[in-house]
Design an enzyme around this catalytic site. Structure first.
Site, mmCIF file in Angstrom:
data_model
loop_
_atom_site.group_PDB
_atom_site.id
_atom_site.type_symbol
_atom_site.label_atom_id
_atom_site.label_comp_id
_atom_site.label_asym_id
_atom_site.label_seq_id
_atom_site.Cartn_x
_atom_site.Cartn_y
_atom_site.Cartn_z
ATOM 1 N N LYS A 41 0.436 -1.443 -0.506
ATOM 2 C CA LYS A 41 0.161 -0.259 0.023
ATOM 3 C C LYS A 41 0.784 1.662 -0.115
ATOM 4 C CE LYS A 41 -3.216 2.349 2.685
ATOM 5 N NZ LYS A 41 -3.951 2.689 3.996
ATOM 6 N N ASP A 52 0.219 2.232 5.437
ATOM 7 C CA ASP A 52 0.400 2.462 6.173
ATOM 8 C C ASP A 52 -0.299 0.642 6.755
ATOM 9 O OD1 ASP A 52 -2.039 3.748 5.444
ATOM 10 O OD2 ASP A 52 -2.504 3.444 7.325
ATOM 11 N N CYS A 53 0.249 -0.116 5.850
ATOM 12 C CA CYS A 53 -0.718 -1.392 5.650
ATOM 13 C C CYS A 53 0.236 -2.384 6.803
ATOM 14 C CB CYS A 53 -0.758 -1.955 4.488
ATOM 15 S SG CYS A 53 -1.047 -4.060 4.235
ATOM 16 N N LYS A 80 -5.950 2.191 -8.310
ATOM 17 C CA LYS A 80 -5.750 1.390 -8.550
ATOM 18 C C LYS A 80 -4.935 0.756 -9.931
ATOM 19 C CE LYS A 80 -7.466 -1.310 -4.544
ATOM 20 N NZ LYS A 80 -9.270 -2.113 -4.791
ATOM 21 N N VAL A 93 -3.177 -6.115 -1.128
ATOM 22 C CA VAL A 93 -2.133 -5.890 -1.103
ATOM 23 C C VAL A 93 -2.136 -6.865 0.268
ATOM 24 C CG1 VAL A 93 -1.079 -4.781 -2.354
ATOM 25 C CG2 VAL A 93 -2.045 -3.710 -0.098
ATOM 26 N N SER A 107 -0.327 -12.848 3.754
ATOM 27 C CA SER A 107 0.755 -12.330 3.936
ATOM 28 C C SER A 107 0.952 -13.287 4.994
ATOM 29 C CB SER A 107 0.487 -11.435 5.506
ATOM 30 O OG SER A 107 -0.426 -11.004 5.990
ATOM 31 N N HIS A 194 0.431 0.070 15.110
ATOM 32 C CA HIS A 194 -0.900 0.786 14.556
ATOM 33 C C HIS A 194 -1.665 1.195 16.092
ATOM 34 C CE1 HIS A 194 -1.338 0.518 10.083
ATOM 35 N NE2 HIS A 194 -0.431 -0.102 10.132
ATOM 36 N N TRP A 241 -5.906 5.716 8.714
ATOM 37 C CA TRP A 241 -6.969 5.846 9.896
ATOM 38 C C TRP A 241 -7.870 6.529 9.367
ATOM 39 C CZ3 TRP A 241 -8.236 1.418 10.856
ATOM 40 C CH2 TRP A 241 -7.530 -0.253 11.562
#
Length: 266
Positions: A41, A52-53, A80, A93, A107, A194, A241
């Site tokens: 991201k 921030d992923c 995208k 992602v 992931s 986070h 966020w």
């Protein structure tokens, strides 16, 4: 004869240099075509910056810890590109290409593939520790998005953090499975970052000082070279966020609790 010999030698040297140059170019092209690639991201409002992923950062942390070179591809999830949607039809992602042209999503799957292909240093977490802290992130998201101070979401998050505190006091040295970082730590590190940044900004809430082992653990994680290199800025994390908070309602909490089903991946 002497002149002819010199000419022949010179011609051979030129031919040899030409062959060597061709070989170098071929090797370079092969290296480029087989390089590890990771789509992650991009930052909200800054598509040329790392976003921030936490799931993307987990993959990057794994590659960094194993010293695997990779090409980073930043994806603006609000716009995208077509080539990205071809390799990730759901628009999610991270996605990973290990050099064989096959793109892998999720992931959990990606980090397992990396571990198998690059076993040294091992990041395998002992099975009995693999689920430590696994409920912290969904609990954090629910509390962050909560509009009701009495819905129990803060209490639920504290319960999970207290469980982590208890484990770290009993087993942490300084990481979850011992003195060395492992896969479970690399999964938790971005999520705890986070939690710390977002809750302080949006809720004016901090992890209680009484959870001293949790504080020591996050300090150890956040000071790792791999983490410093792959983390988003606090500003980009907050912007990410904020963008989600503008449209999230209590009805969407269920989607938020799905692993790799964070709103960034919807």
């Amino acid at each position: 004869m002497a002149a002819g010999h010199k000419n022949t030698t010179a011609a051979l040297l030129v031919l040899l240099l030409s062959l060597m140059l061709s070989l170098i170019v071929s090797v370079a092209r092969l290296s480029i075509s087989t390089a590890v690639e990771v789509c992650v991201k991009a930052a909200v409002g800054a598509p040329d910056k790392l976003g921030d992923c936490p799931f993307s950062q987990r993959v990057l942390l794994t590659l960094e810890e194993k010293k695997v070179p990779y090409q980073l591809k930043l994806i603006d999830l609000s716009n995208k590109p077509g080539w990205f949607l071809k390799i990730s039809p759901e628009g999610k992602v991270p996605v990973y290409n290990g050099g064989d042209g096959k793109w892998i999503a999720n992931s959990d799957v990606i980090t397992q593939v990396i571990e198998k292909k690059y076993p040294t240093p091992s990041l395998i977490t002992p099975p009995e520790y693999a689920c430590v802290g696994s409920k912290i992130f969904p609990s954090f998201v629910k509390f962050l998005m909560s509009k009701d101070a009495n819905d129990g979401s803060e209490k639920a998050l504290l319960y999970e953090l207290q469980a982590l505190e208890k484990h770290l006091k009993a087993h942490g040295r300084p990481y979850i499975s011992g003195k060395n970082v492992s896969a479970v730590d690399l999964s938790l590190a971005p999520k705890l970052f986070h939690l710390v940044v977002a809750l302080e900004h949006f809720k004016r809430w901090k992890v209680p000082e009484s959870l001293s082992s949790v504080h020591a653990y996050t300090k150890a994680l956040f000071s790792c070279e791999s983490f410093i290199k792959t983390k988003p800025t606090k500003e980009h994390l907050i912007a990410g966020w904020a963008a989600e908070g503008a449209r999230v309602s209590p009805r969407t909490h269920r989607a938020l609790l799905v692993p790799d089903g964070h709103p960034w991946f919807i």
